[in-house]
Design an enzyme around this catalytic site. Structure first.
Site: not given
Ligand code: AP5
Ligand code: MG
Length: 214
Positions: A13, A127, A160, A171
């Site tokens: 994402k 990552r 992270r 997660r």
């Molecule tokens: P990346 O693009 O980083 O993936 P992502 O979908 O953004 O994954 P996140 O781990 O950031 O999502 P998340 O939803 O768990 O975390 P968030 O920060 O939102 O890609 C992942 C890896 O794969 C990277 O290394 C990338 O280079 C690689 N990659 C990408 N595309 C690829 C491809 N096509 N092929 C190969 N490799 C690829 O949230 C973290 C925490 O914050 C949550 O757990 C929660 O506690 C809290 N939080 C955040 N938002 C909320 C909310 N709205 N409500 C409640 N809690 C929240």
């Molecule tokens: Mg993310």
């Protein structure tokens, strides 16, 4: 253009949201990045969020909704935005809808980046994240120019805290229970579009551009 990115943790994402933001000239709003910046700066919000994030749990809706509703009303978001990691629960989606209704606005697309759980666990260990500007890399699939250093801002890259394998599994469970229902929710509003997130990241982006238009 107002866009929501849906998908499991690690689906890509953030990677795609950044590219969308650049191409269409709209801000990338990631609640995860906002929380991580607050943790880094030691704010009250950061302290509260960290206890949930480190366990792989969601931060409570009441700490999240107002933050986003406020952010989308900033001047730079007037032409649209790409929301990454929000909404993540049905109550968050309802909160966003209420706020948008009041503003006479609506979401144009909810893009689901679809990746099976098996692929996710492999991706997360590789990552590397920049806690300063929110850029994301992968040691194999999206390596920075200089190892361990952010291309955009020069900050040292980190693994992270929540990317440890046991937390990743937690997660994923939280995603299936609380976030996946949003796929049906946005399908019901006729804004859902699904892309195959297992492809190379440039190919995933091509699918998205086909949906959003050149
Ligand atoms: P990346 O693009 O980083 O993936 P992502 O979908 O953004 O994954 P996140 O781990 O950031 O999502 P998340 O939803 O768990 O975390 P968030 O920060 O939102 O890609 C992942 C890896 O794969 C990277 O290394 C990338 O280079 C690689 N990659 C990408 N595309 C690829 C491809 N096509 N092929 C190969 N490799 C690829 O949230 C973290 C925490 O914050 C949550 O757990 C929660 O506690 C809290 N939080 C955040 N938002 C909320 C909310 N709205 N409500 C409640 N809690 C929240
Ligand atoms: Mg993310």
């Amino acid at each position: 253009m107002k866009i929501i990115m849906l998908g499991a943790p690690g689906a890509g994402k953030g990677t795609q949201a950044k590219k969308i933001a650049e191409k269409y000239g709209i801000p990338h709003i990631s609640t995860g990045d906002i929380f991580r910046a607050n943790i880094k700066n030691g704010t009250e919000l950061g302290k509260k969020a960290k206890t949930f994030m480190d366990q792989g749990l969601l931060v409570p809706d009441e700490l999240t909704c107002d933050l986003v509703v406020d952010r989308i009303q900033q001047p730079d978001a007037a032409r649209g935005y790409v929301l990454d990691g929000f909404p993540r629960t049905i109550p968050q989606a309802e909160c966003l809808k209420d706020a948008l209704d009041k503003l006479g606005s609506r979401i144009d697309y909810a893009i689901d980046v679809d990746v099976p759980d098996e692929n996710i666990v492999n991706r997360m260990g590789g990552r590397r994240a920049c806690l300063k500007c929110g850029a994301t890399y992968h040691i194999v699939y999206a390596a920075p120019k200089q190892e361990g250093i952010c291309d955009s801002c020069g900050e040292a890259l980190v693994l992270r805290d929540d990317d440890k394998p046991e937390t990743v599994q937690k997660r994923l469970n939280v995603y299936h229970e609380q976030t996946q229902p949003l796929i049906d929710y946005y399908n019901g509003q006729n804004v859902l579009r699904t892309v195959d997130g297992t492809q190379d990241l440039e190919d995933v982006f091509k699918q998205i551009v086909q949906i959003l238009g050149e």
